[in-house]
Design an enzyme around this catalytic site. Structure first.
Site, PDB file in Angstrom:
ATOM      1  N   GLU A 172      -0.241   7.283  10.344  1.00  0.00           N
ATOM      2  CA  GLU A 172      -1.195   6.530  11.095  1.00  0.00           C
ATOM      3  C   GLU A 172      -1.934   7.488  12.179  1.00  0.00           C
ATOM      4  OE1 GLU A 172      -0.039   2.893  13.157  1.00  0.00           O
ATOM      5  OE2 GLU A 172       0.578   1.863  11.160  1.00  0.00           O
ATOM      6  N   GLU A 379       4.181   0.447   5.134  1.00  0.00           N
ATOM      7  CA  GLU A 379       4.795  -0.451   6.265  1.00  0.00           C
ATOM      8  C   GLU A 379       4.023  -1.966   6.279  1.00  0.00           C
ATOM      9  OE1 GLU A 379       4.530   1.023  10.257  1.00  0.00           O
ATOM     10  OE2 GLU A 379       5.060   3.047   9.690  1.00  0.00           O
TER      11      GLU A 379
HETATM   12  C1  BGC Z   1       4.044   2.367  13.284  1.00  0.00           C
HETATM   13  C2  BGC Z   1       5.597   2.083  13.675  1.00  0.00           C
HETATM   14  C3  BGC Z   1       5.324   0.619  14.565  1.00  0.00           C
HETATM   15  C4  BGC Z   1       5.001  -0.395  13.760  1.00  0.00           C
HETATM   16  C5  BGC Z   1       4.675  -1.756  14.472  1.00  0.00           C
HETATM   17  C6  BGC Z   1       3.203   1.305  12.963  1.00  0.00           C
HETATM   18  O1  BGC Z   1       1.830   1.295  13.858  1.00  0.00           O
HETATM   19  O2  BGC Z   1       4.028   3.231  12.156  1.00  0.00           O
HETATM   20  O3  BGC Z   1       6.106   2.969  14.226  1.00  0.00           O
HETATM   21  O4  BGC Z   1       6.716   0.426  14.954  1.00  0.00           O
HETATM   22  O5  BGC Z   1       3.503  -0.064  13.420  1.00  0.00           O
HETATM   23  O6  BGC Z   1       3.959  -1.492  15.647  1.00  0.00           O
END
Ligand code: BGC
Length: 509
Positions: A172, A379
């Site tokens: 990101e 993610e």
């Molecule tokens: C990031 C994580 C973060 C998650 C939730 C993503 O932007 O890669 O490090 O904890 O979102 O906010």
């Protein structure tokens, strides 16, 4: 309601990876141990008011000392793969040159533990924990950072290339540039507004140089990067709202994806005055856009955008969760703002829960980028406040996190249906989904107040307790494996043992 685990398992294609994700700074703790150098984030987090309730990352989940226990939790969960990040300040305490052997040793043990438990390692090279000396030289404002990242990537490739199955160069970059350099919400806490732009280019260049460093060592693992993607939805059919959504899309999505996937910044960005304030020779664009084995996508939510001044580019509910009063440079100064989504369920972070936009995100990616490599959702997840139910008779604890479970089930289902034949994003070759996160952890400037974990973490005792969502994922994986075995049995009956073995082998990612 959500689909049953059994029905969801039935639409998971062979070879699709189910995994969980974390990042070093959010879970490891042990910031002063075994030769780790300071990170910019250590200093930022110590600033009074930078982190909600001044929570400290010093212990986090204490994963550094409890790694085997955490791998055992993953083994019991049954995931195919674990996405973690290497802590740069543990490996290269000064950010350049000398390598800290004790830092390498920790990841050596982690990789061996994962492989011994048949969990395939996906490693992120940079998940935001810049070594402090590099931040002191300007961090990502400094072009040299890109070369430092490549040097560090080369060290990792030499040390771990034999065991890492998938590499993510950078996680990101959009969040680093916006939160870290434009709005001051993350380390290094700069509020440069458009002045943050060079950090975009330098991170993307760092990505490209890191790819070259990995390939120079000849690592057998797949190589990709991870961008966050949020579909930008105009607040109304008013043309001004639509233009505003288009601008946000440029600034948050295309600015980071276009250079990597097409070798060009969007025209409007190239025409902007600030584009001439730093060096970006054509060779950089070639480096940035090298072919990748996969493209990592983090999808959490869509963004509703309206014309006119308002809270700015960071939604008020989210800024509040991060302890910001929204006075940061640039936020509020934008000609458009983020609107709330009144009819949507929202997470503890103030994020709208809109699984249908997962399909939109994938469709837009497929349409925009004809050469899109296979996509992995690196993610996805949600923070909700958890309730712990204690059963006195058995002295056990239960955490019924139905909302997180439903979030995960709905998003995974949407992604699978959208990319299946006939789905709205059928051109996208989707290869996996990693839940953010294995366990509740240090959620950057929101401290410990935004739990995303499948496993609850008691921050006093550091006790780990799997939540209902953990048992849901466990059941899903079991159902998937049962379905694969059943298919293999049919194949065995028709075509023999060898063909059945192949079916069983491709069922697991
Ligand atoms: C990031 C994580 C973060 C998650 C939730 C993503 O932007 O890669 O490090 O904890 O979102 O906010």
């Amino acid at each position: 309601m959500h689909i049953t685990a059994k029905d969801l398992a039935a639409i998971i294609p062979p070879g699709f990876t189910l995994g969980v994700a974390t990042a070093a700074f959010q879970i490891e703790g042990a910031l002063d141990e075994d030769g780790r150098g300071p990170a910019g984030w250590d200093v930022f987090a110590a600033r009074p008011g930078a982190i909600v309730e001044n929570h400290s990352p010093a212990i986090a989940c204490d994963h550094y000392h409890r790694m085997p226990e955490d791998v055992a939790l993953m083994k019991q969960l049954g995931v195919d793969s674990y996405r973690f990040s290497f802590a740069w300040p543990r490996i290269q305490p000064k950010g350049r040159g000398a390598v800290n052997q004790a830092g390498l040793d920790f990841y050596d043990r982690l990789l061996d533990e994962l492989l011994a438990n048949e969990i395939s390692p996906m490693a992120t090279i940079y998940h935001w924990d810049t070594p402090l000396p590099l931040d002191e030289e300007g961090g990502w404002l400094n072009r040299d950072m890109a070369h430092r990242l490549a040097e560090y990537a080369g060290i990792l490739a030499e040390a771990f290339g034999d065991r890492v199955a998938r590499w993510v160069t950078i996680n990101e970059p959009a969040t680093v540039s916006a939160n870290g350099y434009a709005f001051g919400l993350h380390s290094p806490g700069k509020e440069l507004a458009l002045g943050a732009f060079p950090t975009v280019h330098h991170q993307l260049l760092g990505h490209g140089l890191a790819v070259q460093a990995l390939r120079a060592v000849g690592v057998p693992g797949e190589i990709g990067m991870t961008n966050v993607y949020s579909p930008m939805v105009p607040n109304s059919i008013n043309p001004l709202d639509r233009v505003s959504a288009g601008l946000m899309d440029l600034a948050q999505n295309r600015l980071y994806a276009d250079p990597v996937l097409t070798g060009k910044y969007p025209d409007l960005i190239r025409a902007a005055k600030f584009f001439s304030t730093f060096e970006h020779p054509d060779e950089d664009m070639e480096t940035i856009s090298q072919p990748l084995d996969f493209y990592g996508l983090n999808y959490y939510m869509p963004t509703k955008v309206a014309a006119g001044p308002g809270g700015g580019a960071v939604p008020a509910s989210m800024a509040e969760a991060m302890g910001s009063d929204l006075s940061a440079a640039g936020n509020g100064g934008t000609p458009f703002h983020v609107e709330t989504w009144p009819e949507a369920d929202i997470t503890a972070y103030g994020w709208p829960v809109k699984p249908e936009y997962m399909a939109v995100a994938l469709k837009e990616m497929g349409e925009r980028y004809p050469n899109l490599p296979p996509v992995i959702l690196t993610e996805g997840g949600a923070s909700f406040e958890d309730i712990i139910v204690r059963d006195k008779s058995t002295n056990t604890r239960f955490i019924p996190d139905e909302r997180r479970l439903k979030y995960l089930s709905d998003h995974l289902e949407t992604a699978l249906r959208a990319t299946a034949p006939g789905g709205m994003a059928e051109s996208v070759d989707l290869r996996g989904y990693y839940v953010w996160s294995l366990m509740d952890n240090f959620e950057w400037s929101a401290g410990y107040n935004q739990p995303f974990g499948l496993v609850h973490l008691d921050h006093e005792t550091l006790e780990r307790t799997p939540k209902a969502s953990y048992f849901w994922l466990q059941e899903l994986i079991e159902e998937r494996d049962l379905a694969a075995e059943a298919t293999a049995a049919v194949v065995r009956a028709v075509a023999g043992d060898e063909a059945a073995g192949e079916v069983a082998a491709t069922a697991q990612g």
